[in-house]
Write a protein that holds these residues in place. Structure first.
Motif, PDB file in Angstrom:
ATOM      1  N   TYR A 119      -5.535  -8.897   6.312  1.00 45.25           N
ATOM      2  CA  TYR A 119      -4.255  -9.199   5.693  1.00 45.25           C
ATOM      3  C   TYR A 119      -4.282  -9.002   4.179  1.00 45.25           C
ATOM      4  N   THR A 120      -5.470  -9.052   3.581  1.00 41.36           N
ATOM      5  CA  THR A 120      -5.537  -8.892   2.128  1.00 41.36           C
ATOM      6  C   THR A 120      -5.128  -7.484   1.723  1.00 41.36           C
ATOM      7  N   ALA A 121      -5.499  -6.470   2.490  1.00 38.42           N
ATOM      8  CA  ALA A 121      -5.101  -5.096   2.170  1.00 38.42           C
ATOM      9  C   ALA A 121      -3.587  -4.946   2.284  1.00 38.42           C
ATOM     10  N   LYS A 122      -3.014  -5.545   3.301  1.00 38.00           N
ATOM     11  CA  LYS A 122      -1.561  -5.504   3.489  1.00 38.00           C
ATOM     12  C   LYS A 122      -0.869  -6.173   2.314  1.00 38.00           C
TER      13      LYS A 122
ATOM     14  N   ARG B  70      -2.088  -6.581  -0.738  1.00 37.43           N
ATOM     15  CA  ARG B  70      -2.276  -5.771  -1.938  1.00 37.43           C
ATOM     16  C   ARG B  70      -1.277  -4.626  -1.984  1.00 37.43           C
ATOM     17  N   MET B  71      -1.052  -3.955  -0.870  1.00 39.00           N
ATOM     18  CA  MET B  71      -0.099  -2.848  -0.824  1.00 39.00           C
ATOM     19  C   MET B  71       1.325  -3.347  -1.064  1.00 39.00           C
ATOM     20  N   LYS B  72       1.657  -4.492  -0.493  1.00 41.26           N
ATOM     21  CA  LYS B  72       2.991  -5.060  -0.686  1.00 41.26           C
ATOM     22  C   LYS B  72       3.211  -5.399  -2.156  1.00 41.26           C
ATOM     23  N   THR B  73       2.210  -5.973  -2.794  1.00 42.95           N
ATOM     24  CA  THR B  73       2.286  -6.314  -4.213  1.00 42.95           C
ATOM     25  C   THR B  73       2.410  -5.054  -5.062  1.00 42.95           C
ATOM     26  N   ARG B  74       1.629  -4.024  -4.732  1.00 45.94           N
ATOM     27  CA  ARG B  74       1.684  -2.763  -5.475  1.00 45.94           C
ATOM     28  C   ARG B  74       3.065  -2.120  -5.339  1.00 45.94           C
ATOM     29  N   GLU B  75       3.589  -2.083  -4.126  1.00 46.20           N
ATOM     30  CA  GLU B  75       4.915  -1.504  -3.899  1.00 46.20           C
ATOM     31  C   GLU B  75       5.985  -2.258  -4.685  1.00 46.20           C
ATOM     32  N   GLN B  76       5.859  -3.574  -4.770  1.00 50.18           N
ATOM     33  CA  GLN B  76       6.825  -4.373  -5.523  1.00 50.18           C
ATOM     34  C   GLN B  76       6.709  -4.084  -7.015  1.00 50.18           C
TER      35      GLN B  76
END
Length: 59
Positions: A9-12, A14-20
Motif C-alpha cells: 500500500y505504500t507504493a500506491k 506514494r503514487m497518489k501523493t505524487r499525482e496530487q
C-alpha cells in the motif's frame, strides 16, 4: 509484508501523493509517443516549459 497483507500500500500511497502534487502544481501527466532516443530531450523540453511558467516541481 505478511501472508495476510500481500499488497504494498505504500507504493500506491506514494503514487497518489505524487499525482496530487502534479495537479496542485498546475501540471498535467501526459503520455507521449516518441522514439526512445528522444526521451531525454522531450523530458528536458517539458521541464523548461513548466519552469518558464514559474512552477518548481521535482519529479
Amino acid at each position: 509484508m505478511s501472508k495476510d497483507k500481500n499488497y504494498d500500500y505504500t507504493a500506491k500511497d506514494r503514487m497518489k501523493t505524487r499525482e496530487q502534487r502534479i495537479r496542485d502544481a498546475g501540471l498535467s501527466n501526459l503520455k507521449v509517443v516518441m522514439h526512445k532516443d528522444d526521451a531525454v530531450e522531450v523530458r528536458n523540453l517539458a521541464k523548461k516549459l513548466y519552469e518558464k511558467r514559474g512552477i518548481k516541481f521535482n519529479t
